[in-house]
Enzyme design. Sequence first.
Site, short mmCIF file in Angstrom:
data_model
loop_
_atom_site.label_atom_id
_atom_site.label_comp_id
_atom_site.label_asym_id
_atom_site.label_seq_id
_atom_site.Cartn_x
_atom_site.Cartn_y
_atom_site.Cartn_z
N GLN A 1 0.84 -1.21 0.00
CA GLN A 1 0.00 0.00 0.00
C GLN A 1 0.87 1.26 0.00
OE1 GLN A 1 -1.91 1.05 3.66
NE2 GLN A 1 -3.39 2.41 2.70
N ASP B 1 10.26 -6.63 -4.32
CA ASP B 1 9.20 -7.31 -3.57
C ASP B 1 9.28 -8.79 -3.92
OD1 ASP B 1 6.73 -7.87 -2.18
OD2 ASP B 1 6.27 -5.75 -2.39
N ARG C 1 7.22 -10.47 -5.71
CA ARG C 1 6.81 -10.69 -7.11
C ARG C 1 6.90 -9.39 -7.88
NH1 ARG C 1 4.20 -14.38 -4.33
NH2 ARG C 1 3.04 -12.93 -3.10
N ASP D 1 13.19 -11.73 -1.67
CA ASP D 1 12.53 -12.25 -0.47
C ASP D 1 13.44 -11.80 0.67
OD1 ASP D 1 11.82 -13.67 1.74
OD2 ASP D 1 11.60 -15.59 0.71
N TYR E 1 2.09 -8.22 15.63
CA TYR E 1 2.60 -7.14 14.77
C TYR E 1 3.18 -6.01 15.63
CZ TYR E 1 2.09 -2.98 11.72
OH TYR E 1 2.28 -1.82 11.02
#
Length: 318
Positions: free
Chosen positions: A13, A35, A37, A50, A140
């Site tokens: 985002q 990223d 992908r 990764d 988190y």
Amino acid sequence: MKTKVLVIGANGQLGSVLTKALQKKYTLENVIASDLRTDEDFKGIFEVIDATDKKRIKQVIEKYKITQIYHLAAILSAKGEELPLITWDINMKTWLNVLEVSRESNIEKVFFPSSIAVFGAGVPLTDTPQTTYLNPATVYGMSKAAGENWAQYYFDQYGLDVRSIRYPGVIGYQSLPGGGTTDYAVDIFHKAVLEEDFSCFLEKDTSLPMIYMDDVIRATIELMEAPKECIQIRTSYNIAGVSFTPNEIVAEIRNFYPNFKVSYDPDFRQDIAAGWPSSIDDSIATEHWGWKSKYNLEQITQTMLAELKEYYRLKLAM
Ligand code: AKB
């Protein structure tokens, strides 16, 4: 030395919008997006990374002679509660890899996104101060609080110039959030513009700190550009944008869509939100590096609705 930026988590985002802002600032050839992908529509230099693989991060750093890293990859609060051990593992491993390769490769500056999720029981939840007890209740939040301490550690022990912000919930039209407790405040605009009903997973009077995308991108770049002597906090800076409840955002949206229908069906995310601050005191960020937000709820609502209306109009025309 020429600035060469690596963005880890560039499809997310915030990462997708921040990458564009950095490309504008440093030109396409000086920003390397990465990223898990590739994104078909991406324009610029992209490397698959990764971030749990330290060797791979190092390869890319060496290939492009990277001088700055923005590490944005993480599993967020709500998703994190579904996958607690994986979340801890991924959030901590990727961050420790970034710190360690940055130390080994003499990276000039590193950015770490922390979150309002570091706060929890036992702290003032209104105007939560910069320096207070951190008692996060989510995995988190625990990973972000620990991450802040590691940032401080690498600064103290190795002089690594790590800079960090405790992000509120981010609202933008350019990208979709995923896995967060504040995500409702983006989804709600999409539903309004599509003239669909919205089911809110929070209670109507739960106030949370939020920030508009333009403000958060500006904050991030301003912090990274601030003279080193201004940065006196090496865990993470509180920043505030605007605080509002679902009820308040619905009222704003109804100024444009009077028939917008909303129901409330709180789930486990309500418990997460209830433990978070409702507003943030960011006076230390203002004092140290001049931070000041620009967007209030009215401006956010107007911009989000106008931009999303145009987005869906173009999409339908295709
Ligand atoms: C989340 O909701 O998990 C994130 C955050 C506030 O860090 N948006």
